[in-house]
Write a protein that holds these residues in place. Structure first.
Motif, PDB file in Angstrom:
ATOM      1  N   GLY A   1      43.289  41.472  36.451  1.00 56.21           N
ATOM      2  CA  GLY A   1      43.745  42.488  37.395  1.00 56.21           C
ATOM      3  C   GLY A   1      44.676  41.937  38.451  1.00 56.21           C
ATOM      4  N   GLY A   2      44.828  40.629  38.533  1.00 58.78           N
ATOM      5  CA  GLY A   2      45.740  40.053  39.508  1.00 58.78           C
ATOM      6  C   GLY A   2      47.175  40.282  39.096  1.00 58.78           C
ATOM      7  N   THR A   3      48.062  40.305  40.084  1.00 59.41           N
ATOM      8  CA  THR A   3      49.474  40.547  39.808  1.00 59.41           C
ATOM      9  C   THR A   3      50.146  39.262  39.323  1.00 59.41           C
ATOM     10  OG1 THR A   3      50.034  40.082  42.119  1.00 59.41           O
ATOM     11  CG2 THR A   3      49.566  42.395  41.521  1.00 59.41           C
ATOM     12  N   CYS A   4      51.194  39.468  38.519  1.00 59.91           N
ATOM     13  CA  CYS A   4      52.053  38.372  38.054  1.00 59.91           C
ATOM     14  C   CYS A   4      53.471  38.866  38.068  1.00 59.91           C
ATOM     15  CB  CYS A   4      51.633  37.884  36.674  1.00 59.91           C
ATOM     16  SG  CYS A   4      51.555  39.171  35.396  1.00 59.91           S
ATOM     17  N   THR A   5      54.418  38.004  38.002  1.00 52.33           N
ATOM     18  CA  THR A   5      55.828  38.367  38.125  1.00 52.33           C
ATOM     19  C   THR A   5      56.428  38.682  36.745  1.00 52.33           C
ATOM     20  OG1 THR A   5      56.527  36.063  37.917  1.00 52.33           O
ATOM     21  CG2 THR A   5      56.023  36.894  40.143  1.00 52.33           C
TER      22      THR A   5
ATOM     23  N   ASP B   1      54.372  52.363  37.093  1.00 56.83           N
ATOM     24  CA  ASP B   1      55.672  52.427  36.426  1.00 56.83           C
ATOM     25  C   ASP B   1      56.318  51.054  36.325  1.00 56.83           C
ATOM     26  OD1 ASP B   1      55.319  55.117  36.196  1.00 56.83           O
ATOM     27  OD2 ASP B   1      56.455  55.583  38.031  1.00 56.83           O
ATOM     28  N   SER B   2      55.985  50.186  37.220  1.00 56.07           N
ATOM     29  CA  SER B   2      56.586  48.858  37.200  1.00 56.07           C
ATOM     30  C   SER B   2      55.549  47.848  37.636  1.00 56.07           C
ATOM     31  CB  SER B   2      57.798  48.811  38.138  1.00 56.07           C
ATOM     32  OG  SER B   2      57.403  49.083  39.470  1.00 56.07           O
ATOM     33  N   GLY B   3      55.839  46.587  37.383  1.00 57.43           N
ATOM     34  CA  GLY B   3      54.946  45.528  37.796  1.00 57.43           C
ATOM     35  C   GLY B   3      54.174  44.962  36.613  1.00 57.43           C
ATOM     36  N   TYR B   4      53.658  43.779  36.799  1.00 51.94           N
ATOM     37  CA  TYR B   4      52.893  43.069  35.760  1.00 51.94           C
ATOM     38  C   TYR B   4      51.581  42.595  36.365  1.00 51.94           C
ATOM     39  CZ  TYR B   4      57.211  43.037  32.991  1.00 51.94           C
ATOM     40  OH  TYR B   4      58.328  43.411  32.286  1.00 51.94           O
ATOM     41  N   GLN B   5      50.601  42.499  35.500  1.00 50.77           N
ATOM     42  CA  GLN B   5      49.300  42.032  35.953  1.00 50.77           C
ATOM     43  C   GLN B   5      48.623  41.259  34.823  1.00 50.77           C
ATOM     44  OE1 GLN B   5      46.800  45.401  36.882  1.00 50.77           O
ATOM     45  NE2 GLN B   5      46.616  46.012  34.717  1.00 50.77           N
ATOM     46  N   TRP B   6      47.617  40.470  35.227  1.00 47.75           N
ATOM     47  CA  TRP B   6      46.857  39.702  34.231  1.00 47.75           C
ATOM     48  C   TRP B   6      45.852  40.621  33.564  1.00 47.75           C
ATOM     49  CZ3 TRP B   6      48.680  35.148  32.924  1.00 47.75           C
ATOM     50  CH2 TRP B   6      49.412  34.407  33.833  1.00 47.75           C
ATOM     51  N   SER B   7      45.962  40.680  32.237  1.00 45.13           N
ATOM     52  CA  SER B   7      45.086  41.579  31.468  1.00 45.13           C
ATOM     53  C   SER B   7      44.338  40.748  30.418  1.00 45.13           C
ATOM     54  CB  SER B   7      45.902  42.671  30.773  1.00 45.13           C
ATOM     55  OG  SER B   7      46.632  43.415  31.731  1.00 45.13           O
ATOM     56  N   GLY B   8      43.258  41.282  29.987  1.00 44.45           N
ATOM     57  CA  GLY B   8      42.506  40.570  28.952  1.00 44.45           C
ATOM     58  C   GLY B   8      41.020  40.715  29.103  1.00 44.45           C
ATOM     59  N   PRO B   9      40.253  39.871  28.524  1.00 45.91           N
ATOM     60  CA  PRO B   9      40.733  38.707  27.728  1.00 45.91           C
ATOM     61  C   PRO B   9      41.194  39.094  26.317  1.00 45.91           C
ATOM     62  CG  PRO B   9      38.342  38.762  27.749  1.00 45.91           C
ATOM     63  CD  PRO B   9      38.781  39.900  28.607  1.00 45.91           C
TER      64      PRO B   9
ATOM     65  N   ILE C   1      50.506  33.001  29.002  1.00 47.15           N
ATOM     66  CA  ILE C   1      49.069  32.901  28.741  1.00 47.15           C
ATOM     67  C   ILE C   1      48.412  32.202  29.928  1.00 47.15           C
ATOM     68  CG2 ILE C   1      47.302  32.002  27.161  1.00 47.15           C
ATOM     69  CD1 ILE C   1      49.418  32.016  24.952  1.00 47.15           C
ATOM     70  N   GLY C   2      47.402  32.854  30.511  1.00 43.21           N
ATOM     71  CA  GLY C   2      46.675  32.282  31.632  1.00 43.21           C
ATOM     72  C   GLY C   2      45.207  32.065  31.285  1.00 43.21           C
ATOM     73  N   ALA C   3      44.551  31.249  32.070  1.00 45.44           N
ATOM     74  CA  ALA C   3      43.138  30.934  31.844  1.00 45.44           C
ATOM     75  C   ALA C   3      42.310  31.494  32.986  1.00 45.44           C
ATOM     76  CB  ALA C   3      42.947  29.428  31.727  1.00 45.44           C
ATOM     77  N   ALA C   4      41.317  32.309  32.616  1.00 43.57           N
ATOM     78  CA  ALA C   4      40.426  32.876  33.628  1.00 43.57           C
ATOM     79  C   ALA C   4      39.380  31.848  34.026  1.00 43.57           C
ATOM     80  CB  ALA C   4      39.780  34.136  33.078  1.00 43.57           C
ATOM     81  N   ALA C   5      38.660  32.164  35.124  1.00 45.59           N
ATOM     82  CA  ALA C   5      37.659  31.227  35.628  1.00 45.59           C
ATOM     83  C   ALA C   5      36.509  31.065  34.644  1.00 45.59           C
ATOM     84  CB  ALA C   5      37.159  31.700  36.978  1.00 45.59           C
ATOM     85  N   ASP C   6      36.210  32.084  33.848  1.00 45.81           N
ATOM     86  CA  ASP C   6      35.130  32.009  32.887  1.00 45.81           C
ATOM     87  C   ASP C   6      35.571  31.436  31.544  1.00 45.81           C
ATOM     88  OD1 ASP C   6      36.748  34.066  32.101  1.00 45.81           O
ATOM     89  OD2 ASP C   6      35.127  35.565  31.988  1.00 45.81           O
ATOM     90  N   GLY C   7      36.824  30.974  31.445  1.00 44.72           N
ATOM     91  CA  GLY C   7      37.341  30.392  30.207  1.00 44.72           C
ATOM     92  C   GLY C   7      38.031  31.377  29.306  1.00 44.72           C
ATOM     93  N   GLY C   8      38.090  32.663  29.668  1.00 49.29           N
ATOM     94  CA  GLY C   8      38.773  33.633  28.835  1.00 49.29           C
ATOM     95  C   GLY C   8      40.276  33.483  28.909  1.00 49.29           C
ATOM     96  N   THR C   9      40.956  34.089  27.940  1.00 52.33           N
ATOM     97  CA  THR C   9      42.414  34.019  27.863  1.00 52.33           C
ATOM     98  C   THR C   9      42.992  35.324  28.367  1.00 52.33           C
ATOM     99  OG1 THR C   9      42.323  32.536  25.956  1.00 52.33           O
ATOM    100  CG2 THR C   9      44.391  33.710  26.330  1.00 52.33           C
TER     101      THR C   9
END
Length: 228
Positions: free
Chosen positions: A145-149, A174-182, A156-164
């Protein structure tokens, strides 16, 4: 009466017959030979192709008064056999080198053909397909749910629990990016735009740590950057 007695004495004791032997007979003390055994042996040996025996006994037979014609025939046959044997060895000596040279040429030709076939038929070693190097880019720390550019799209990012987690476009805005997953992202490293096979791998990653997805484009499939 006296004549009758004289005739009876002559009949009782006849005069000795004169010696009828030839004074030039070489065998005065023994009977005259009927055949020449040496000539017979020489002729039989000549007929059996035993020319050494035929020649030796043929010459010996000339020392006897009989069988000289037979000895001559044996000598002629023996001489003919000697000439035939000599001619055979001379011809064999001329033919043998030609035969050996032809055999050597045939052997050399066969060896050359076998060498050529072995050289041409040797399988060319096939180099194994290059294996994709593992991603060496360190995955950035991220939280869902955190924002990214935008420049991090597909990263590809790594979550605190080890998820991808993936930096994807925010579907709620309408615009913007966020960390989704895992998400489960394949470890194979590929380049965007290259062909892929969905039956082998549906996801992958680039060498700089961005997620790829195998999408079908017409009749072929290609790796596309996973940004949505």
């Amino acid at each position: 009466m006296a004549r009758t007695q004289q005739w009876q004495e002559r009949e009782r004791w006849p005069e000795a017959w004169p010696d009828e032997r030839d004074p030039e007979d070489p065998f005065p003390s023994e009977p005259r030979p009927i055949v020449n055994p040496y000539a017979i042996i020489a002729l039989v040996a000549a007929l059996l192709a035993l020319f050494p025996i035929a020649i030796v006994f043929g010459f010996i037979a000339f020392s006897h008064p009989r069988g000289r014609v037979m000895a001559c025939v044996a000598l002629l046959l023996g001489a003919a056999e000697v000439a035939a044997v000599a001619a055979f060895f001379v011809l064999a000596g001329n033919v043998l080198p030609d035969t050996m040279s032809r055999a050597n040429q045939a052997t050399a030709s066969t060896t050359a053909q076998v060498t050529t076939v072995a050289t041409t038929s040797a399988p060319t070693p096939v180099a194994p397909p290059p294996t994709a190097p593992p991603a060496t880019t360190t995955q950035p720390a991220a939280h869902k749910g955190g924002t990214c550019t935008e420049t991090q799209a597909g990263l590809i990012g790594a979550a605190a629990d080890g998820g991808t987690l993936l930096c994807l476009a925010n579907a709620a805005a309408d615009s913007g990016y966020q960390w989704s997953g895992p998400y489960n992202v394949g470890t194979g490293v590929f380049e965007a735009g290259t062909k892929c096979d969905p039956s082998v791998a549906k996801t992958g990653r680039t060498s700089d740590g961005r997620a790829l997805v195998c999408e079908t484009q017409g009749r072929s499939a290609a790796w596309v950057l996973w940004t949505e």
